[in-house]
Design an enzyme around this catalytic site. Structure first.
Site, PDB file in Angstrom:
ATOM      1  N   ARG A  52      -6.536   3.647 -15.013  1.00  0.00           N
ATOM      2  CA  ARG A  52      -7.682   4.235 -14.301  1.00  0.00           C
ATOM      3  C   ARG A  52      -7.285   5.456 -13.463  1.00  0.00           C
ATOM      4  NH1 ARG A  52      -8.878  -0.414  -9.782  1.00  0.00           N
ATOM      5  NH2 ARG A  52      -9.071  -1.692 -11.648  1.00  0.00           N
TER       6      ARG A  52
ATOM      7  N   ASN B  72       2.567   6.931  -2.160  1.00  0.00           N
ATOM      8  CA  ASN B  72       1.913   6.529  -3.414  1.00  0.00           C
ATOM      9  C   ASN B  72       0.859   7.591  -3.752  1.00  0.00           C
ATOM     10  OD1 ASN B  72      -0.172   5.427  -5.079  1.00  0.00           O
ATOM     11  ND2 ASN B  72       0.700   3.393  -4.774  1.00  0.00           N
TER      12      ASN B  72
ATOM     13  N   GLU C 225       5.172   1.025  -9.871  1.00  0.00           N
ATOM     14  CA  GLU C 225       4.517  -0.283  -9.746  1.00  0.00           C
ATOM     15  C   GLU C 225       3.917  -0.645 -11.100  1.00  0.00           C
ATOM     16  OE1 GLU C 225       1.506  -0.035  -6.777  1.00  0.00           O
ATOM     17  OE2 GLU C 225       2.912   0.433  -5.183  1.00  0.00           O
TER      18      GLU C 225
ATOM     19  N   HIS D 286      -3.946   8.082  -5.968  1.00  0.00           N
ATOM     20  CA  HIS D 286      -5.328   8.531  -5.780  1.00  0.00           C
ATOM     21  C   HIS D 286      -5.505  10.037  -5.918  1.00  0.00           C
ATOM     22  CE1 HIS D 286      -6.493   4.517  -5.456  1.00  0.00           C
ATOM     23  NE2 HIS D 286      -5.739   4.291  -4.395  1.00  0.00           N
TER      24      HIS D 286
ATOM     25  N   HIS E 173       0.308  -1.426   2.014  1.00  0.00           N
ATOM     26  CA  HIS E 173      -1.091  -1.636   1.642  1.00  0.00           C
ATOM     27  C   HIS E 173      -1.993  -1.532   2.872  1.00  0.00           C
ATOM     28  CE1 HIS E 173      -4.596  -2.736  -0.648  1.00  0.00           C
ATOM     29  NE2 HIS E 173      -3.862  -2.606  -1.723  1.00  0.00           N
TER      30      HIS E 173
ATOM     31  N   GLU F 287       8.272  -6.574  -1.320  1.00  0.00           N
ATOM     32  CA  GLU F 287       7.350  -5.716  -0.572  1.00  0.00           C
ATOM     33  C   GLU F 287       6.295  -6.625   0.020  1.00  0.00           C
ATOM     34  OE1 GLU F 287       5.719  -2.234  -2.489  1.00  0.00           O
ATOM     35  OE2 GLU F 287       4.107  -2.115  -0.994  1.00  0.00           O
TER      36      GLU F 287
ATOM     37  N   THR G  29      -5.074  -3.547  -5.420  1.00  0.00           N
ATOM     38  CA  THR G  29      -4.287  -4.777  -5.491  1.00  0.00           C
ATOM     39  C   THR G  29      -4.697  -5.687  -4.335  1.00  0.00           C
ATOM     40  OG1 THR G  29      -2.529  -3.309  -6.242  1.00  0.00           O
ATOM     41  CG2 THR G  29      -1.931  -5.602  -5.845  1.00  0.00           C
TER      42      THR G  29
ATOM     43  N   ARG H 289      -1.434   1.424 -14.140  1.00  0.00           N
ATOM     44  CA  ARG H 289      -2.256   0.230 -14.378  1.00  0.00           C
ATOM     45  C   ARG H 289      -2.533   0.068 -15.857  1.00  0.00           C
ATOM     46  NH1 ARG H 289      -4.976  -1.718  -9.376  1.00  0.00           N
ATOM     47  NH2 ARG H 289      -5.951  -3.197 -10.776  1.00  0.00           N
TER      48      ARG H 289
ATOM     49  N   HIS I 239       1.490   3.699  -9.565  1.00  0.00           N
ATOM     50  CA  HIS I 239       1.148   2.439 -10.223  1.00  0.00           C
ATOM     51  C   HIS I 239       0.522   2.776 -11.572  1.00  0.00           C
ATOM     52  CE1 HIS I 239      -1.230  -1.649  -9.825  1.00  0.00           C
ATOM     53  NE2 HIS I 239      -0.572  -1.552 -10.963  1.00  0.00           N
TER      54      HIS I 239
HETATM   55  N1  PXP Z   1       2.132  -1.195  -2.177  1.00  0.00           N
HETATM   56  C1  PXP Z   1       1.588  -1.716  -3.297  1.00  0.00           C
HETATM   57  C2  PXP Z   1       2.380  -2.733  -4.051  1.00  0.00           C
HETATM   58  C3  PXP Z   1       0.340  -1.286  -3.765  1.00  0.00           C
HETATM   59  O1  PXP Z   1      -0.181  -1.826  -4.888  1.00  0.00           O
HETATM   60  C4  PXP Z   1      -0.338  -0.291  -3.038  1.00  0.00           C
HETATM   61  C5  PXP Z   1      -1.672   0.201  -3.530  1.00  0.00           C
HETATM   62  O2  PXP Z   1      -1.536   0.785  -4.773  1.00  0.00           O
HETATM   63  C6  PXP Z   1       0.271   0.248  -1.905  1.00  0.00           C
HETATM   64  C7  PXP Z   1       1.494  -0.241  -1.474  1.00  0.00           C
HETATM   65  C8  PXP Z   1      -0.351   1.339  -1.106  1.00  0.00           C
HETATM   66  O3  PXP Z   1      -1.544   0.912  -0.538  1.00  0.00           O
HETATM   67  P1  PXP Z   1      -2.512   1.974   0.125  1.00  0.00           P
HETATM   68  O4  PXP Z   1      -2.986   2.877  -0.959  1.00  0.00           O
HETATM   69  O5  PXP Z   1      -3.588   1.135   0.730  1.00  0.00           O
HETATM   70  O6  PXP Z   1      -1.692   2.726   1.150  1.00  0.00           O
END
Ligand code: PXP
Length: 249
Positions: free
Chosen positions: A56, A14, A77, A17, A195, A158, A108, A52, A50
């Site tokens: 952001r 992902n 996402e 960030h 997550h 998930e 999330t 959003r 994602h």
């Molecule tokens: N899965 C989902 C559905 C999420 O919303 C996120 C965070 O955006 C992640 C996985 C990844 O989480 P992390 O950034 O804590 O690894």
């Protein structure tokens, strides 16, 4: 736990960030699309972003560019809104994961509440299916939620690993993930998880045989500050492979 039939576990990165850092200055670096390419080169099996509602981090243009540049499957996402579903029908990413979204949250915070407006979720699943998009629902590791996801017509779930990540020594959290994963696979669902996972806590989750795919973001970007994003992906892959290899001994 010996399960030689446990499938290869995919690592989706992902890259949200990377965009968070860019948006801190509203400039054009670092580019999340370049980061996605670097992650793919380092062995990522897929890329997740994602979009959003408040934009952001990831922007609409990032999604369009990721769609045309990723070589691996792209997992978008989104919240279950008309705006996002219309965008998905236009762009048709490989996979869409529906997530809950609150404007004030930092990240999330929990899985989707599948008892809230199930008709809307069912319509969304049908629209994704009609668009040829693989669907996944982000849910807490709870067997009732898993059963509802199947009834709504999802291809995959998930499992939210946030509670486990906050309490890695609480065996109840891991047991809940393992039970939910086994139950979901038994219902014919594909099983993803994610997550809060890091190199330090990923092992026990990676070792759950039914989990086919992990979605990992924040720790990869955090480690990238020190070792670069390619090394961060390689470290994570190694931690997953190490845990997964214990299934085959
Ligand atoms: N899965 C989902 C559905 C999420 O919303 C996120 C965070 O955006 C992640 C996985 C990844 O989480 P992390 O950034 O804590 O690894």
């Amino acid at each position: 736990m010996s399960d030689p039939s446990a499938p290869y576990q995919r690592l989706y990165i992902n890259i949200d960030h990377v965009a968070t850092i860019r948006q801190a200055r509203r400039t054009d670096e670092p580019d999340p699309v370049a980061a996605a390419t670097a992650c793919e080169d380092a062995g990522a099996d897929g890329i997740t972003a994602h979009l959003r509602e408040d934009r952001r981090h990831i922007q609409d243009d990032d999604v369009e560019r990721l769609m045309s540049s990723t070589r691996t499957p792209f997992n978008l996402e989104i919240a279950c809104t008309e705006e996002m579903l219309a965008l998905v029908e236009r762009l048709r990413p490989y996979q869409v994961t529906l997530v809950p979204e609150k404007r004030q949250e930092i990240t999330t915070e929990g899985g989707l509440d599948l008892t809230h407006d199930p008709a809307a979720l069912e319509r969304a699943m049908a629209r994704l299916r009609a668009a040829g998009v693989r669907s996944s629902l982000f849910i807490d590791p709870d067997v009732d939620a898993v059963a509802r996801a199947r009834d709504l017509g999802a291809d995959a779930i998930e499992l939210h690993t946030g509670s486990y990540a906050h309490h890695p020594d609480d065996t109840m959290q891991l047991t809940a993930l393992a039970h939910a994963a086994r139950f979901a696979k038994g219902l014919g669902l594909h099983v993803h998880a994610g997550h809060g996972l890091t190199v330090r806590n990923v092992g026990p989750v990676a070792a759950i045989p039914e989990i086919e795919e992990l979605n990992i973001g924040h720790t990869i970007v955090s480690r990238a500050v020190f070792v670069g994003i390619a090394a961060a992906v390689v470290e994570m892959r190694a931690a997953m492979d190490h845990a997964r290899s214990s299934l085959r001994t």
